[in-house]
Design a protein around this motif. Structure first.
Motif, PDB file in Angstrom:
ATOM      1  N   ASP A  85      16.917 -53.063 -13.112  1.00  0.00           N
ATOM      2  CA  ASP A  85      17.401 -53.761 -12.170  1.00  0.00           C
ATOM      3  C   ASP A  85      17.069 -52.826 -10.877  1.00  0.00           C
ATOM      4  N   SER A  86      17.381 -51.659 -10.979  1.00  0.00           N
ATOM      5  CA  SER A  86      16.859 -50.890  -9.513  1.00  0.00           C
ATOM      6  C   SER A  86      15.199 -50.890  -9.087  1.00  0.00           C
ATOM      7  N   PHE A  87      14.420 -50.811 -10.286  1.00  0.00           N
ATOM      8  CA  PHE A  87      13.020 -50.931 -10.028  1.00  0.00           C
ATOM      9  C   PHE A  87      12.604 -52.223  -9.545  1.00  0.00           C
ATOM     10  N   GLY A  95      12.934 -52.419  -0.806  1.00  0.00           N
ATOM     11  CA  GLY A  95      12.526 -51.208  -0.868  1.00  0.00           C
ATOM     12  C   GLY A  95      13.506 -50.122  -0.575  1.00  0.00           C
ATOM     13  N   PHE A  96      14.489 -50.634   0.303  1.00  0.00           N
ATOM     14  CA  PHE A  96      15.236 -49.459   0.803  1.00  0.00           C
ATOM     15  C   PHE A  96      16.193 -48.703  -0.321  1.00  0.00           C
ATOM     16  N   GLU A 108      32.304 -31.873  -1.688  1.00  0.00           N
ATOM     17  CA  GLU A 108      31.309 -32.529  -0.926  1.00  0.00           C
ATOM     18  C   GLU A 108      30.161 -33.345  -1.723  1.00  0.00           C
ATOM     19  N   THR A 109      29.579 -34.245  -1.205  1.00  0.00           N
ATOM     20  CA  THR A 109      28.489 -35.109  -1.688  1.00  0.00           C
ATOM     21  C   THR A 109      27.451 -35.320  -0.605  1.00  0.00           C
ATOM     22  N   LEU A 110      26.118 -35.603  -1.086  1.00  0.00           N
ATOM     23  CA  LEU A 110      25.039 -35.491  -0.268  1.00  0.00           C
ATOM     24  C   LEU A 110      24.357 -37.079  -0.488  1.00  0.00           C
ATOM     25  N   ARG A 111      24.244 -37.796   0.714  1.00  0.00           N
ATOM     26  CA  ARG A 111      23.689 -38.937   0.859  1.00  0.00           C
ATOM     27  C   ARG A 111      22.151 -38.932   1.241  1.00  0.00           C
ATOM     28  N   VAL A 112      21.363 -39.475   0.600  1.00  0.00           N
ATOM     29  CA  VAL A 112      19.895 -39.336   1.016  1.00  0.00           C
ATOM     30  C   VAL A 112      19.339 -40.888   0.905  1.00  0.00           C
ATOM     31  N   GLY A 113      18.915 -41.482   2.093  1.00  0.00           N
ATOM     32  CA  GLY A 113      18.509 -42.889   2.148  1.00  0.00           C
ATOM     33  C   GLY A 113      16.854 -42.851   2.742  1.00  0.00           C
ATOM     34  N   GLY A 114      16.162 -43.911   2.374  1.00  0.00           N
ATOM     35  CA  GLY A 114      14.751 -43.836   2.675  1.00  0.00           C
ATOM     36  C   GLY A 114      14.169 -45.359   1.893  1.00  0.00           C
ATOM     37  N   ARG A 115      12.928 -45.150   1.707  1.00  0.00           N
ATOM     38  CA  ARG A 115      12.045 -46.354   1.220  1.00  0.00           C
ATOM     39  C   ARG A 115      11.542 -45.695   0.108  1.00  0.00           C
ATOM     40  N   GLY A 116      11.615 -46.387  -1.158  1.00  0.00           N
ATOM     41  CA  GLY A 116      11.184 -46.064  -2.475  1.00  0.00           C
ATOM     42  C   GLY A 116       9.917 -47.018  -2.845  1.00  0.00           C
ATOM     43  N   THR A 117       8.892 -46.157  -3.561  1.00  0.00           N
ATOM     44  CA  THR A 117       7.926 -46.626  -4.354  1.00  0.00           C
ATOM     45  C   THR A 117       8.017 -46.251  -5.841  1.00  0.00           C
ATOM     46  N   PRO A 135       8.869 -38.716 -18.340  1.00  0.00           N
ATOM     47  CA  PRO A 135       9.548 -39.923 -17.751  1.00  0.00           C
ATOM     48  C   PRO A 135       8.355 -41.168 -18.024  1.00  0.00           C
ATOM     49  N   ARG A 136       9.271 -42.234 -17.867  1.00  0.00           N
ATOM     50  CA  ARG A 136       8.067 -43.464 -17.964  1.00  0.00           C
ATOM     51  C   ARG A 136       7.623 -43.929 -16.910  1.00  0.00           C
ATOM     52  N   ALA A 137       8.266 -43.586 -15.543  1.00  0.00           N
ATOM     53  CA  ALA A 137       7.758 -43.867 -14.183  1.00  0.00           C
ATOM     54  C   ALA A 137       8.609 -43.010 -13.413  1.00  0.00           C
ATOM     55  N   VAL A 138       8.274 -42.828 -11.906  1.00  0.00           N
ATOM     56  CA  VAL A 138       8.759 -41.793 -11.157  1.00  0.00           C
ATOM     57  C   VAL A 138       9.044 -42.615  -9.644  1.00  0.00           C
ATOM     58  N   LEU A 139      10.003 -42.523  -9.369  1.00  0.00           N
ATOM     59  CA  LEU A 139      10.433 -43.101  -7.997  1.00  0.00           C
ATOM     60  C   LEU A 139      10.494 -42.206  -6.705  1.00  0.00           C
ATOM     61  N   SER A 140       9.495 -42.534  -5.852  1.00  0.00           N
ATOM     62  CA  SER A 140       9.173 -41.563  -4.977  1.00  0.00           C
ATOM     63  C   SER A 140      10.030 -42.265  -3.543  1.00  0.00           C
ATOM     64  N   VAL A 141      10.796 -41.277  -3.061  1.00  0.00           N
ATOM     65  CA  VAL A 141      11.587 -41.935  -1.850  1.00  0.00           C
ATOM     66  C   VAL A 141      10.996 -41.405  -0.598  1.00  0.00           C
ATOM     67  N   ALA A 142      10.682 -42.155   0.452  1.00  0.00           N
ATOM     68  CA  ALA A 142      10.156 -41.541   1.726  1.00  0.00           C
ATOM     69  C   ALA A 142      11.429 -41.528   2.502  1.00  0.00           C
ATOM     70  N   VAL A 143      12.066 -40.217   2.596  1.00  0.00           N
ATOM     71  CA  VAL A 143      13.428 -39.989   3.032  1.00  0.00           C
ATOM     72  C   VAL A 143      13.136 -40.136   4.562  1.00  0.00           C
ATOM     73  N   SER A 144      14.452 -40.906   5.204  1.00  0.00           N
ATOM     74  CA  SER A 144      14.445 -41.239   6.599  1.00  0.00           C
ATOM     75  C   SER A 144      15.765 -40.700   7.018  1.00  0.00           C
TER      76      SER A 144
END
Length: 201
Positions: A85-87, A95-96, A108-117, A135-144
C-alpha cells in the motif's frame, strides 16, 4: 456531537511559539542524524491518489534507514504481507511521505517529511543486506522537513516503562486473529508464528 471548524480551533488552541515553528529544519542536522542512526523502528506514512492514507511500521537494526546526505534517506524494504500500500501511494499518489522515528528508552520522537521514489537497482540492494538477504526495493526520501517531537505522548502512555508491558499470551497469534476474521488459512499458535518469523525476517 458538533464538528469543529477552523475558527473553533483558533479559539481553543493558542498560536505555537516561535521556537516551535523554528524547530522544523530543512535538512538532517547532527542531532537528527544521531537519532536516526540509533533508531531501529519508524512508522512510514503515505497518501494515495484517491485520498487514502497508509501508515505502516518499519524496522531493522539501529540505523536501518541509511542517511545518504543531509537531504536524502534510504529505507530498505524487507519481506512483509505484499500489500505494498505504501509503495503504491509513492508511485501512484502524491509521492509525499512522512517518517516518525522511535528510539527505545527515549520519549522524544523525530519526524521527517519529503518526497519518495523507489529503486530496485541491484548494486543499491546489495549494499543493504540485513538478516542475510538484500531488500526487495529501496525507498529514497528527498528530505524537506525535519523536526523533533517533545516526549509528552510517550510519557503520558508510559510507553517504555516495564510496568506497561503486556504478556503476549493475552492476545492470540496474528494468524489466529486473521483466521477468525476471514476463515481463510489455518490457525497457528504464537509459538509456530514466532518460529517462522525467525526464518523470514
Amino acid at each position: 456531537m458538533t464538528d469543529l471548524c477552523a475558527e473553533d480551533l483558533a479559539s481553543i488552541y493558542p498560536k505555537p511559539s516561535p521556537r516551535v515553528i523554528a524547530k522544523a529544519r530543512p535538512e538532517i542536522d547532527a542531532h537528527a542524524r544521531k537519532f536516526i542512526e540509533m533508531s531501529p523502528f519508524c512508522v512510514l506514512a503515505t497518501s494515495g491518489a484517491d485520498g487514502s492514507v497508509d501508515a505502516s511500521p518499519r524496522g531493522g537494526g539501529p540505523g536501518f534507514v541509511h542517511i545518504a546526505g543531509p537531504n536524502q534517506l534510504l529505507m530498505p524494504d524487507r519481506s512483509g504481507n505484499n500489500r505494498i500500500d505504501s509503495f503504491r501511494n509513492v508511485v501512484e499518489g502524491s509521492g509525499f511521505v512522512h517518517l516518525l522515528f522511535f528510539v527505545p528508552g527515549i520519549d522524544e520522537t523525530l519526524r521527517v517529511g519529503g518526497r519518495g521514489t523507489l529503486s530496485a537497482d541491484p548494486e543499491l540492494l546489495a549494499s543493504m543486506i540485513e538478516f542475510g538477504k538484500p531488500p526487495r526495493a529501496v525507498l529514497s526520501v528527498a528530505v524537506s522537513e525535519v523536526y523533533f517531537h517533545c516526549g509528552k505522548a510517550l510519557m503520558r502512555s508510559k510507553f517504555w516503562s516495564p510496568e506497561m508491558r503486556v504478556e503476549r499470551a493475552v492476545m492470540p497469534s496474528i494468524v489466529q486473529i486473521i483466521h477468525d476474521q476471514t476463515s481463510l488459512g489455518e490457525p497457528e499458535s504464537q509459538e509456530v508464528v514466532e518460529a517462522r518469523y525467525k526464518t523470514q525476517l
